[in-house]
Design an enzyme around this catalytic site. Sequence first.
Site, PDB file in Angstrom:
ATOM      1  N   CYS A 268       4.076  -9.420 -34.401  1.00  0.00           N
ATOM      2  CA  CYS A 268       4.336 -10.805 -33.966  1.00  0.00           C
ATOM      3  C   CYS A 268       3.747 -11.156 -32.598  1.00  0.00           C
ATOM      4  CB  CYS A 268       5.832 -11.077 -33.946  1.00  0.00           C
ATOM      5  SG  CYS A 268       6.556 -10.957 -35.584  1.00  0.00           S
ATOM      6  N   LYS A 271      -0.169 -11.364 -32.057  1.00  0.00           N
ATOM      7  CA  LYS A 271      -0.747 -12.378 -32.963  1.00  0.00           C
ATOM      8  C   LYS A 271      -0.390 -13.781 -32.480  1.00  0.00           C
ATOM      9  CE  LYS A 271       1.722 -12.775 -37.015  1.00  0.00           C
ATOM     10  NZ  LYS A 271       2.178 -14.099 -37.329  1.00  0.00           N
TER      11      LYS A 271
END
Length: 438
Positions: A268, A271
Amino acid sequence: MNISIFGLGYVGAVSLACLARDGHRVVGVDVDQAKLDLIAAGKTPVVEEGMVELMAEVAAGGRVTVTRDTRDAVMRTELSLVSVGTPSAPNGSQDQTAIVRLASDLGAVIRDKKAPHVIVFRSTLAPGTVDDVLRPLIERESGKKDGEGFHLCFQPEFLREGSSIRDYDRPPYTIVGASTPEPVALLKQLFGHLPCKFHTTSVRAAEMMKYCCNNFHALKITFANETARLCEVLGVDPFEVMDLVCQDTQLNISPAYLKPGFAFGGSCLPKELRATMYLAKTRDVELPMLGNILNSNRLHIEHAIAKVLESGRRKIGMVGLAFKTGTDDLRESPLVLMAEHLLGKGLQLRIYDPEVHLSNLLGANRRFIDRHLPHIGALIGRDLESVIAGSDLLVVGLGDRTTAEVLKRCVRDGQIVLDLAPMVDRSGLDGRYMGLCW
Ligand SMILES: NC(=O)c1ccc[n+]([C@@H]2O[C@H](COP(=O)([O-])OP(=O)(O)OC[C@H]3O[C@@H](n4cnc5c(N)ncnc54)[C@H](O)[C@@H]3O)[C@@H](O)[C@H]2O)c1
């Protein structure tokens, strides 16, 4: 108590007024005669809410005097608070001219003073200043030793301009950095009644934490402002967004993620940061703080790799491989990137992670590991004990209690433990323990 205050700017003037209000006899000292004249006349040298009334009140009480004479002030008091300015020099360093000159003057007076004088530095000081600059200077000028002929300590000031009397009375906490108990006892008499915790620590940690607090405040403001700039071009209300962000007191406004350790990774954070920067780029919004987070994270991984390489050890055991303890998610795990780099340098590597079972890795997780560690099957150790036994340096990325216990039991003398996930309890590994940052 009889107290002298050196430097009557925002910090010194408010402290003088509040200490006199609380019943202490205060001698104000400054090189600026105009400030002394104002205080002597019961007026405030700084614009601060409540100061006009408070200065008039304490001047009428007769507990405040002023002088330019350092000797007079030190001889008449048992404790000096030092709050002279420490502004920026043109090259960004801290300009310590005023505090160094004052420390030299204080030392010369202490030479002639019989009772041990207490000096409390309250100016914000670059970490190490008291230990490396001010103490040696005062010892040289006084011919006496800290802890014997005088006592030094550092007590960071947390008041904010605009609300400084309120902040004086309700600080977040009192922190005293000291190497002897005497100044701490005196400061408890002065500030122990405040409705907050009273912490004692080393002088260096107290200096550093004050820098850290100010940097954190600057970081928070910049975070909110960069978020707002992006919200603006996306047509989102930044106040609503930040209000909701702040309502999460488990992960956002909390100690979560504020423990020094290893780099972040996973599926997470990297990105989302990349996508945020792409959004900003396509809308011509500059977000330099957010844009540098991944850079800083990469440097943290490089720092850990450098520690391993500098150790000269060649048999490396890696304890943990996933991006955090308790998962088998290897995507963008900094440990995978570190393993890839160490193998590239020709080091022998054995890996143990109780959650990572190669036969179970699927999808993006599988693709990531195949790209970065294609021969991972040959690197995985049978169990933690055998990985420890076969290594002369252990990179520990698992922060759980069980791993800590096995390490304590199995690590041999001569082995090095590089702890990337600050362990629950480090006792028992003394001497073999190497944290990432110390
Ligand atoms: N202003 C704040 O809100 C705040 C909050 C926390 C900490 N601090 C820190 O406290 C320190 C003082 O900040 P400030 O805003 O009150 O500074 P300021 O510039 O308002 O005042 C400093 C005072 O020190 C005096 N001075 C200089 N040399 C002197 C000497 N040899 N003897 C006596 N006085 C001398 C100056 O004449 C001036 O009046 C700084 O280190 C600052 O970083 C400031």
